[in-house]
Motif scaffolding. Structure first.
Motif, PDB file in Angstrom:
ATOM      1  N   ARG A 140       0.819  -1.215   0.000  1.00  0.00           N
ATOM      2  CA  ARG A 140       0.000   0.000   0.000  1.00  0.00           C
ATOM      3  C   ARG A 140       0.854   1.266   0.000  1.00  0.00           C
ATOM      4  NH1 ARG A 140      -6.027  -0.420   2.130  1.00  0.00           N
ATOM      5  NH2 ARG A 140      -6.563  -1.934   0.525  1.00  0.00           N
ATOM      6  N   LEU A 141       1.971   1.245   0.723  1.00  0.00           N
ATOM      7  CA  LEU A 141       2.811   2.433   0.772  1.00  0.00           C
ATOM      8  C   LEU A 141       3.430   2.724  -0.589  1.00  0.00           C
ATOM      9  CD1 LEU A 141       3.794   4.570   2.819  1.00  0.00           C
ATOM     10  CD2 LEU A 141       5.842   3.163   3.145  1.00  0.00           C
ATOM     11  N   LEU A 142       3.909   1.689  -1.262  1.00  0.00           N
ATOM     12  CA  LEU A 142       4.475   1.903  -2.599  1.00  0.00           C
ATOM     13  C   LEU A 142       3.394   2.354  -3.579  1.00  0.00           C
ATOM     14  CD1 LEU A 142       6.932  -1.127  -2.820  1.00  0.00           C
ATOM     15  CD2 LEU A 142       7.503   1.287  -2.458  1.00  0.00           C
ATOM     16  N   ALA A 143       2.186   1.798  -3.448  1.00  0.00           N
ATOM     17  CA  ALA A 143       1.093   2.234  -4.320  1.00  0.00           C
ATOM     18  C   ALA A 143       0.714   3.683  -4.042  1.00  0.00           C
ATOM     19  CB  ALA A 143      -0.118   1.318  -4.122  1.00  0.00           C
ATOM     20  N   PHE A 144       0.703   4.041  -2.752  1.00  0.00           N
ATOM     21  CA  PHE A 144       0.378   5.419  -2.385  1.00  0.00           C
ATOM     22  C   PHE A 144       1.354   6.393  -3.041  1.00  0.00           C
ATOM     23  CE2 PHE A 144       1.328   9.078   0.286  1.00  0.00           C
ATOM     24  CZ  PHE A 144       0.083   9.669   0.417  1.00  0.00           C
ATOM     25  N   TRP A 145       2.646   6.158  -2.840  1.00  0.00           N
ATOM     26  CA  TRP A 145       3.625   7.101  -3.384  1.00  0.00           C
ATOM     27  C   TRP A 145       3.699   7.023  -4.907  1.00  0.00           C
ATOM     28  CZ3 TRP A 145       4.378  11.164  -0.966  1.00  0.00           C
ATOM     29  CH2 TRP A 145       4.449  11.190   0.427  1.00  0.00           C
ATOM     30  N   GLY A 146       3.395   5.882  -5.478  1.00  0.00           N
ATOM     31  CA  GLY A 146       3.349   5.803  -6.928  1.00  0.00           C
ATOM     32  C   GLY A 146       2.292   6.711  -7.522  1.00  0.00           C
ATOM     33  N   GLN A 147       1.180   6.880  -6.791  1.00  0.00           N
ATOM     34  CA  GLN A 147       0.103   7.743  -7.268  1.00  0.00           C
ATOM     35  C   GLN A 147       0.297   9.206  -6.850  1.00  0.00           C
ATOM     36  OE1 GLN A 147      -3.902   5.512  -6.643  1.00  0.00           O
ATOM     37  NE2 GLN A 147      -2.354   4.250  -5.601  1.00  0.00           N
ATOM     38  N   VAL A 148       0.640   9.426  -5.579  1.00  0.00           N
ATOM     39  CA  VAL A 148       0.711  10.796  -5.064  1.00  0.00           C
ATOM     40  C   VAL A 148       1.932  11.534  -5.599  1.00  0.00           C
ATOM     41  CG1 VAL A 148       1.000  12.160  -2.954  1.00  0.00           C
ATOM     42  CG2 VAL A 148      -0.683  10.304  -3.047  1.00  0.00           C
ATOM     43  N   TRP A 177      12.161  -1.771   7.528  1.00  0.00           N
ATOM     44  CA  TRP A 177      11.928  -0.364   7.206  1.00  0.00           C
ATOM     45  C   TRP A 177      13.024   0.181   6.309  1.00  0.00           C
ATOM     46  CZ3 TRP A 177       9.141   3.155   5.688  1.00  0.00           C
ATOM     47  CH2 TRP A 177       9.477   4.502   5.753  1.00  0.00           C
ATOM     48  N   ASN A 178      14.276  -0.128   6.584  1.00  0.00           N
ATOM     49  CA  ASN A 178      15.352   0.360   5.727  1.00  0.00           C
ATOM     50  C   ASN A 178      15.175  -0.138   4.293  1.00  0.00           C
ATOM     51  OD1 ASN A 178      16.849   1.966   7.540  1.00  0.00           O
ATOM     52  ND2 ASN A 178      17.888   0.176   8.375  1.00  0.00           N
ATOM     53  N   ALA A 179      14.784  -1.405   4.140  1.00  0.00           N
ATOM     54  CA  ALA A 179      14.571  -1.944   2.796  1.00  0.00           C
ATOM     55  C   ALA A 179      13.392  -1.271   2.107  1.00  0.00           C
ATOM     56  CB  ALA A 179      14.348  -3.451   2.873  1.00  0.00           C
ATOM     57  N   LEU A 180      12.298  -1.083   2.841  1.00  0.00           N
ATOM     58  CA  LEU A 180      11.118  -0.449   2.258  1.00  0.00           C
ATOM     59  C   LEU A 180      11.383   1.017   1.950  1.00  0.00           C
ATOM     60  CD1 LEU A 180       8.207  -0.398   1.371  1.00  0.00           C
ATOM     61  CD2 LEU A 180       7.506  -0.248   3.775  1.00  0.00           C
ATOM     62  N   LEU A 181      12.099   1.702   2.823  1.00  0.00           N
ATOM     63  CA  LEU A 181      12.414   3.104   2.573  1.00  0.00           C
ATOM     64  C   LEU A 181      13.176   3.271   1.270  1.00  0.00           C
ATOM     65  CD1 LEU A 181      12.510   6.059   3.380  1.00  0.00           C
ATOM     66  CD2 LEU A 181      14.480   5.546   4.836  1.00  0.00           C
ATOM     67  N   ALA A 182      14.111   2.374   0.988  1.00  0.00           N
ATOM     68  CA  ALA A 182      14.848   2.446  -0.274  1.00  0.00           C
ATOM     69  C   ALA A 182      13.890   2.328  -1.458  1.00  0.00           C
ATOM     70  CB  ALA A 182      15.908   1.350  -0.321  1.00  0.00           C
ATOM     71  N   GLU A 183      12.907   1.446  -1.340  1.00  0.00           N
ATOM     72  CA  GLU A 183      11.926   1.294  -2.411  1.00  0.00           C
ATOM     73  C   GLU A 183      11.032   2.527  -2.540  1.00  0.00           C
ATOM     74  OE1 GLU A 183      10.325  -2.909  -3.175  1.00  0.00           O
ATOM     75  OE2 GLU A 183      10.557  -2.850  -0.987  1.00  0.00           O
ATOM     76  N   VAL A 184      10.623   3.076  -1.410  1.00  0.00           N
ATOM     77  CA  VAL A 184       9.786   4.284  -1.434  1.00  0.00           C
ATOM     78  C   VAL A 184      10.535   5.426  -2.109  1.00  0.00           C
ATOM     79  CG1 VAL A 184       8.745   6.066   0.013  1.00  0.00           C
ATOM     80  CG2 VAL A 184       8.373   3.659   0.558  1.00  0.00           C
ATOM     81  N   ARG A 244      11.505   9.181  -6.521  1.00  0.00           N
ATOM     82  CA  ARG A 244      12.522   9.827  -7.369  1.00  0.00           C
ATOM     83  C   ARG A 244      12.277   9.613  -8.856  1.00  0.00           C
ATOM     84  NH1 ARG A 244      13.246  13.484  -4.098  1.00  0.00           N
ATOM     85  NH2 ARG A 244      14.656  13.180  -2.332  1.00  0.00           N
ATOM     86  N   GLN A 245      11.450   8.655  -9.219  1.00  0.00           N
ATOM     87  CA  GLN A 245      11.119   8.484 -10.629  1.00  0.00           C
ATOM     88  C   GLN A 245      10.435   9.719 -11.190  1.00  0.00           C
ATOM     89  OE1 GLN A 245       8.798   4.904 -11.121  1.00  0.00           O
ATOM     90  NE2 GLN A 245      10.440   3.572 -10.366  1.00  0.00           N
ATOM     91  N   SER A 246       9.612  10.363 -10.379  1.00  0.00           N
ATOM     92  CA  SER A 246       8.860  11.533 -10.849  1.00  0.00           C
ATOM     93  C   SER A 246       9.275  12.825 -10.163  1.00  0.00           C
ATOM     94  CB  SER A 246       7.354  11.314 -10.644  1.00  0.00           C
ATOM     95  OG  SER A 246       7.077  10.999  -9.284  1.00  0.00           O
ATOM     96  N   ASN A 247       9.945  12.731  -9.020  1.00  0.00           N
ATOM     97  CA  ASN A 247      10.338  13.912  -8.238  1.00  0.00           C
ATOM     98  C   ASN A 247      11.806  13.779  -7.834  1.00  0.00           C
ATOM     99  OD1 ASN A 247       7.593  15.510  -7.182  1.00  0.00           O
ATOM    100  ND2 ASN A 247       7.250  13.345  -7.633  1.00  0.00           N
ATOM    101  N   PRO A 248      12.733  13.929  -8.778  1.00  0.00           N
ATOM    102  CA  PRO A 248      14.143  13.651  -8.475  1.00  0.00           C
ATOM    103  C   PRO A 248      14.774  14.587  -7.458  1.00  0.00           C
ATOM    104  CG  PRO A 248      13.898  14.602 -10.672  1.00  0.00           C
ATOM    105  CD  PRO A 248      12.527  14.260 -10.201  1.00  0.00           C
ATOM    106  N   GLN A 249      14.227  15.780  -7.277  1.00  0.00           N
ATOM    107  CA  GLN A 249      14.859  16.741  -6.378  1.00  0.00           C
ATOM    108  C   GLN A 249      13.926  17.268  -5.293  1.00  0.00           C
ATOM    109  OE1 GLN A 249      16.572  19.753  -8.961  1.00  0.00           O
ATOM    110  NE2 GLN A 249      18.452  18.553  -9.167  1.00  0.00           N
ATOM    111  N   ARG A 250      12.752  16.705  -5.151  1.00  0.00           N
ATOM    112  CA  ARG A 250      11.834  17.209  -4.127  1.00  0.00           C
ATOM    113  C   ARG A 250      12.342  16.850  -2.732  1.00  0.00           C
ATOM    114  NH1 ARG A 250       7.276  19.455  -4.503  1.00  0.00           N
ATOM    115  NH2 ARG A 250       6.987  18.737  -6.653  1.00  0.00           N
ATOM    116  N   GLY A 251      12.109  17.728  -1.765  1.00  0.00           N
ATOM    117  CA  GLY A 251      12.437  17.422  -0.390  1.00  0.00           C
ATOM    118  C   GLY A 251      11.571  16.285   0.123  1.00  0.00           C
TER     119      GLY A 251
END
Length: 337
Positions: A127-135, A163-170, A175-182
């Protein structure tokens, strides 16, 4: 060998004598200044007609001395069986970002579903990856004053390693769509500062802000809160403010600052607050001490929360809770760059 010289408290990083992108994230973190958490439990997300929080309150927050709102999003409840976000929910999110931005506030989009993530790490991952993929794609053209927060207080089944593994995926998804966003990220174990050494961040991503939450001592800040464990829930008249307790607080903030300097990362104190059952004078003293400790060390912060049992604002009466509000914003803010 590349020699990198950094003065982290100024956000100054030089590489071969040239300014690099780390400068941007330190400036971005500093510009968050004083913030407040909003909208986590408002009916707005399920039925906008029943919203307690109205758009005009963003102007009240800005006029009240705050620069940022951390918008608490519990989006998993608004996903279908295929992890697609409800279009009406997304429309409400668009409106919140537009309204807050129009009031001159910076906006943190905080995915706040720590309870389901603590209970089931695999469902959380999906769900977290899906959330960020859309938002992330939806807000790819938003100004830099809109920041993303990967996940609030990862804990429980979402262990340090998971969490460290999931954070890398998030981060890869964002970064695919927001390479420089905070992007705001925190350690496992509920964003607790002692977990900082376990937090793994990509060295090449210099657009990250590290967040911590501070509610120490918990027996003071959560005394009488009905959702806590019995030994805390049943406590009353727990005081705070002697020299030993103040020294401990300042030492713990020094530990955070030392980590930030050593790892060349800016810090956001994303949550802090004391429940309304705490003795009033001590609650105010603790709040002032936390604000001073954060600002002295150049940490931006976001108070928990705008309304409710920790609240700085009385929605029913339509005004700030004066004592808490003053404790948060009475100083002149000279710490900010």
């Amino acid at each position: 060998m590349i020699v990198r010289l950094c003065a982290a408290t100024l956000g100054l990083c030089l590489l071969h004598g040239a300014m690099v992108q780390a400068q941007d994230v330190f400036d971005s973190a500093q510009s968050l200044g004083r913030g407040i958490n909003v909208l986590g439990y408002d009916p707005l997300w399920s039925d906008p007609a029943k919203a307690r929080f109205t758009p005009e309150l963003f102007k009240v927050i800005a006029a009240g001395g705050f620069q940022t709102v951390r918008v608490n999003l519990q989006a998993f409840a608004h996903m279908d069986a295929h992890d697609r976000l409800d279009p009406q929910w997304l429309h409400s999110l668009d409106a919140v970002v537009q309204q807050a931005s129009a009031a001159g506030l910076k906006v943190i989009l905080d995915e706040h579903d720590f309870h389901p993530c603590a209970q089931n790490a695999e469902t959380c991952r999906s769900r977290l990856l899906a959330f960020w993929g859309q938002v992330a794609v939806r807000f790819r053209d938003a100004p830099g004053t809109v920041l993303f927060e990967a996940l609030n207080e990862p804990s429980g089944k979402l262990t340090v390693a998971k969490w460290n593994a999931l954070l890398a995926e998030v981060l890869a998804t964002i970064r695919q769509s927001n390479p420089q966003r905070g992007v705001i990220v925190g350690p496992a174990k509920g964003n607790y500062f002692t977990a900082l050494p376990d937090l793994q961040l990509p060295d090449t991503d210099r657009h990250l802000i590290v967040t911590l939450h501070y509610y120490n001592p918990f027996s003071f800040t959560h005394q009488g809160a009905p959702w806590t464990r019995a030994d805390i829930r049943d406590q009353h008249d727990v005081h705070w403010g002697d020299q030993a307790s103040r020294s401990k607080l300042y030492h713990e903030f020094d530990v955070i600052a030392d980590w930030a300097r050593a790892h060349d990362r800016p810090v956001l104190l994303g949550e802090f607050g004391a429940y309304e059952a705490a003795p009033t004078a001590d609650r105010l003293a603790w709040t002032i001490a936390v604000v001073n400790a954060a600002e002295k060390r150049h940490f931006a912060w976001a108070y928990w929360q705008f309304e409710g049992s920790f609240g700085a604002y009385d929605l029913a009466q339509g005004h700030w809770n004066e004592a808490i509000h003053k404790a948060l914003v009475a100083s002149d803010g000279a710490w900010k760059r």
